[in-house]
Design an enzyme around this catalytic site. Structure first.
Site, PDB file in Angstrom:
ATOM      1  NE  ARG A   1      -7.514  10.871  -0.088  1.00 33.21           N
ATOM      2  CZ  ARG A   1      -7.061  10.364   1.071  1.00 33.21           C
ATOM      3  NH1 ARG A   1      -7.716   9.398   1.679  1.00 33.21           N
ATOM      4  NH2 ARG A   1      -5.972  10.851   1.628  1.00 33.21           N
TER       5      ARG A   1
ATOM      6  CB  THR B   1       3.865  -2.840 -13.514  1.00 27.95           C
ATOM      7  OG1 THR B   1       4.222  -2.338 -12.227  1.00 27.95           O
ATOM      8  CG2 THR B   1       4.075  -1.770 -14.553  1.00 27.95           C
TER       9      THR B   1
ATOM     10  N   GLY C   1       0.054  -1.439  -3.209  1.00 30.23           N
ATOM     11  CA  GLY C   1       1.130  -0.743  -2.512  1.00 30.23           C
ATOM     12  C   GLY C   1       1.133  -1.146  -1.045  1.00 30.23           C
ATOM     13  NE  ARG C   2       2.841   3.693   1.518  1.00 33.51           N
ATOM     14  CZ  ARG C   2       3.403   4.656   0.777  1.00 33.51           C
ATOM     15  NH1 ARG C   2       4.710   4.787   0.762  1.00 33.51           N
ATOM     16  NH2 ARG C   2       2.673   5.512   0.074  1.00 33.51           N
ATOM     17  CB  ILE C   3      -3.104   0.402   2.295  1.00 35.04           C
ATOM     18  CG1 ILE C   3      -2.497   1.539   3.133  1.00 35.04           C
ATOM     19  CG2 ILE C   3      -4.440  -0.050   2.887  1.00 35.04           C
ATOM     20  CD1 ILE C   3      -3.240   2.860   3.063  1.00 35.04           C
TER      21      ILE C   3
ATOM     22  CG  HIS D   1     -12.112   9.837   5.348  1.00 38.22           C
ATOM     23  ND1 HIS D   1     -11.943  10.644   4.250  1.00 38.22           N
ATOM     24  CD2 HIS D   1     -10.944   9.139   5.476  1.00 38.22           C
ATOM     25  CE1 HIS D   1     -10.735  10.464   3.740  1.00 38.22           C
ATOM     26  NE2 HIS D   1     -10.112   9.555   4.471  1.00 38.22           N
TER      27      HIS D   1
ATOM     28  CD  GLU E   1     -14.627  11.740   2.427  1.00 35.68           C
ATOM     29  OE1 GLU E   1     -13.921  12.339   3.259  1.00 35.68           O
ATOM     30  OE2 GLU E   1     -14.353  10.633   1.969  1.00 35.68           O
TER      31      GLU E   1
HETATM   32  N1  NAD Z   1      -9.621   6.015   4.234  1.00 40.95           N
HETATM   33  C1  NAD Z   1      -8.532   6.545   4.768  1.00 40.95           C
HETATM   34  O1  NAD Z   1      -8.561   7.186   5.808  1.00 40.95           O
HETATM   35  C2  NAD Z   1      -7.197   6.290   4.124  1.00 40.95           C
HETATM   36  C3  NAD Z   1      -6.086   6.035   4.936  1.00 40.95           C
HETATM   37  C4  NAD Z   1      -4.867   5.813   4.331  1.00 40.95           C
HETATM   38  C5  NAD Z   1      -4.755   5.838   2.945  1.00 40.95           C
HETATM   39  N2  NAD Z   1      -5.852   6.082   2.185  1.00 40.95           N
HETATM   40  C6  NAD Z   1      -5.745   6.098   0.709  1.00 40.95           C
HETATM   41  O2  NAD Z   1      -5.118   4.891   0.297  1.00 40.95           O
HETATM   42  C7  NAD Z   1      -4.250   5.185  -0.780  1.00 40.95           C
HETATM   43  C8  NAD Z   1      -3.197   4.110  -0.904  1.00 40.95           C
HETATM   44  O3  NAD Z   1      -2.233   4.235   0.128  1.00 40.95           O
HETATM   45  P1  NAD Z   1      -0.855   3.410   0.086  1.00 40.95           P
HETATM   46  O4  NAD Z   1      -0.038   3.874   1.230  1.00 40.95           O
HETATM   47  O5  NAD Z   1      -1.138   1.955  -0.060  1.00 40.95           O
HETATM   48  O6  NAD Z   1      -0.258   3.951  -1.292  1.00 40.95           O
HETATM   49  P2  NAD Z   1       0.841   3.268  -2.212  1.00 40.95           P
HETATM   50  O7  NAD Z   1       1.373   4.375  -3.067  1.00 40.95           O
HETATM   51  O8  NAD Z   1       1.790   2.471  -1.389  1.00 40.95           O
HETATM   52  O9  NAD Z   1      -0.010   2.238  -3.122  1.00 40.95           O
HETATM   53  C9  NAD Z   1      -0.848   2.620  -4.153  1.00 40.95           C
HETATM   54  C10 NAD Z   1      -0.866   1.505  -5.195  1.00 40.95           C
HETATM   55  O10 NAD Z   1      -1.878   1.799  -6.173  1.00 40.95           O
HETATM   56  C11 NAD Z   1      -1.326   1.461  -7.449  1.00 40.95           C
HETATM   57  N3  NAD Z   1      -2.058   2.127  -8.527  1.00 40.95           N
HETATM   58  C12 NAD Z   1      -1.958   3.407  -8.957  1.00 40.95           C
HETATM   59  N4  NAD Z   1      -2.794   3.605 -10.004  1.00 40.95           N
HETATM   60  C13 NAD Z   1      -3.416   2.427 -10.237  1.00 40.95           C
HETATM   61  C14 NAD Z   1      -4.373   2.009 -11.187  1.00 40.95           C
HETATM   62  N5  NAD Z   1      -4.855   2.827 -12.125  1.00 40.95           N
HETATM   63  N6  NAD Z   1      -4.802   0.722 -11.145  1.00 40.95           N
HETATM   64  C15 NAD Z   1      -4.312  -0.147 -10.219  1.00 40.95           C
HETATM   65  N7  NAD Z   1      -3.397   0.211  -9.282  1.00 40.95           N
HETATM   66  C16 NAD Z   1      -2.960   1.475  -9.302  1.00 40.95           C
HETATM   67  C17 NAD Z   1       0.135   1.894  -7.335  1.00 40.95           C
HETATM   68  O11 NAD Z   1       0.929   1.338  -8.366  1.00 40.95           O
HETATM   69  C18 NAD Z   1       0.474   1.376  -5.952  1.00 40.95           C
HETATM   70  O12 NAD Z   1       0.866   0.025  -5.981  1.00 40.95           O
HETATM   71  C19 NAD Z   1      -3.714   6.587  -0.446  1.00 40.95           C
HETATM   72  O13 NAD Z   1      -3.277   7.269  -1.593  1.00 40.95           O
HETATM   73  C20 NAD Z   1      -4.891   7.257   0.210  1.00 40.95           C
HETATM   74  O14 NAD Z   1      -5.631   8.015  -0.728  1.00 40.95           O
HETATM   75  C21 NAD Z   1      -7.066   6.301   2.753  1.00 40.95           C
END
Ligand code: NAD
Length: 333
Positions: free
Chosen positions: A240, A181, A158-160, A287, A269
């Site tokens: 997470r 997918t 996804g985004r990150i 974190h 945590e």
């Molecule tokens: N450590 C931190 O401080 C911190 C900071 C920001 C985000 N995060 C975590 O990062 C996560 C991702 O953020 P994002 O903005 O990229 O979210 P996003 O929704 O843009 O991307 C998540 C991706 O994971 C994929 N996904 C879901 N289930 C899956 C699986 N079983 N196998 C493979 N891929 C799977 C989704 O299809 C999607 O492409 C957040 O939900 C958050 O928990 C942590």
């Protein structure tokens, strides 16, 4: 002009966000720089129009009930919202918002920080020097692993995950990825190749996890997954904590089933599995992936903009449960 909302903020946030909120709303902020107990939370949310909450607050149906039926929005100060019972919120007609995009770069950058730190033994080397052990350059001193030209495995694109992978370009890395997918946009932007999880785990030199915490992603990386990884593999988790089985990780690190791990998040945590603290081949951070001044300020501003939009009767820009509005529309019809 809409009536000023009464908003509770569960912990102090960067000042620009608080200033913006105070301009339009009556605001009370938890004065202590610590997480509220569940009981305190139940008392404090009572009678509010909106609540600005954090990923460390458990927002369940009891909290929505305590807030009261006038409460319209919980603005979560995080992109992940696994701390919120969104289904219960939707049933009660409460909107939930999050803070996507503004923390993408900071989080991806920290995943790279961890990758470098583990591969080049940065924390261990720093400690070695400070402990007075440095006796001069040595051909076998603190040898790490190459990064340039290696294979990067990205789980969750996804985004990150996408941003993280794009940053691999300068290191001429081959990219493998897995998601629910195939992701054509990710492929176009990174040259990444879609593979099943097993192939990724067997092949990648670095595995970085970027999935949300869902029932389907809890312990996505556990005993069987570590067995598939190369003994030279490095696991990075900035998603997470419960996505990685911490006990299985300790075993893999202690038995050199993998080379190392870099973690920003933990299963329980702020507690950390005690044996993990003894693993020198792990870099452990409290974190802090989104913890830059600009990012945390922008997260606050987005959370506040969601509240202000809802107050004016508009759709909050980063609403998580759009169904809540559809339900309201169909009730009107
Ligand atoms: N450590 C931190 O401080 C911190 C900071 C920001 C985000 N995060 C975590 O990062 C996560 C991702 O953020 P994002 O903005 O990229 O979210 P996003 O929704 O843009 O991307 C998540 C991706 O994971 C994929 N996904 C879901 N289930 C899956 C699986 N079983 N196998 C493979 N891929 C799977 C989704 O299809 C999607 O492409 C957040 O939900 C958050 O928990 C942590």
């Amino acid at each position: 002009m809409s009536k000023r909302w009464n908003v509770y903020v569960t912990r102090m946030l960067p000042q620009p966000a608080i200033d913006l909120l105070k301009e339009y709303c009556d605001v009370e902020i938890n004065p202590d720089d610590q997480v509220l107990s569940h009981e305190e939370l139940l008392t404090k949310v009572k009678g509010r129009d909106a609540v600005l909450c954090l990923l460390t607050d458990t927002i369940d149906d009891e909290v929505f009930a305590a807030a009261g039926s006038q409460c319209k929005l919980f603005a979560n100060y995080a992109v992940g919202f696994n701390n919120v019972d969104v289904e219960a919120a939707t049933k009660r007609g409460v909107m939930i918002s999050n803070t996507p995009d503004v923390l993408t770069d900071a989080t991806a950058d920290l995943a790279w920080t961890l990758l470098f730190s583990v591969a080049r033994r940065v924390v261990e080397s720093d400690k070695y020097l400070r402990d007075g052990k440095f006796q001069g350059w040595g051909p076998m001193l603190l040898l790490g692993r190459d990064i340039t030209g290696k294979t990067l495995g990205v789980i969750g694109t996804g985004r990150i995950g996408g941003n993280f992978a794009k940053k691999a370009k300068g290191f001429e890395m081959k990219i493998l990825y897995n998601d629910v997918t195939p992701n054509p946009q990710f492929e176009a932007e990174t040259g990444g190749v879609y593979v099943d999880k097993e192939t990724l785990l067997k092949t990648a030199d670095f595995i970085s996890v970027h999935v949300p915490l869902l029932p389907s992603t809890r312990h996505l990386i556990s005993t069987n997954e570590f067995k598939l990884m190369k003994p030279t593999a490095i696991l990075i988790n900035t998603s997470r904590g419960p996505v990685v089985d911490e006990k299985a990780l300790v075993y893999a690190l202690q038995t050199n089933e993998i080379w190392g791990a870099g973690l920003d998040v933990f299963e329980n945590e702020p507690a950390v599995e005690p044996r993990l603290l003894e693993c020198e081949n792990a870099v452990l951070l409290p974190h802090v992936a989104s913890a830059t001044i600009d990012t945390r300020t922008n997260m606050g501003l987005i959370a506040v903009r969601n509240i202000l939009a809802a107050m004016q009767g508009a759709v909050p820009p980063t609403l998580v449960n759009i169904e809540v509005l559809r339900a309201k529309e169909s009730n009107k019809a």
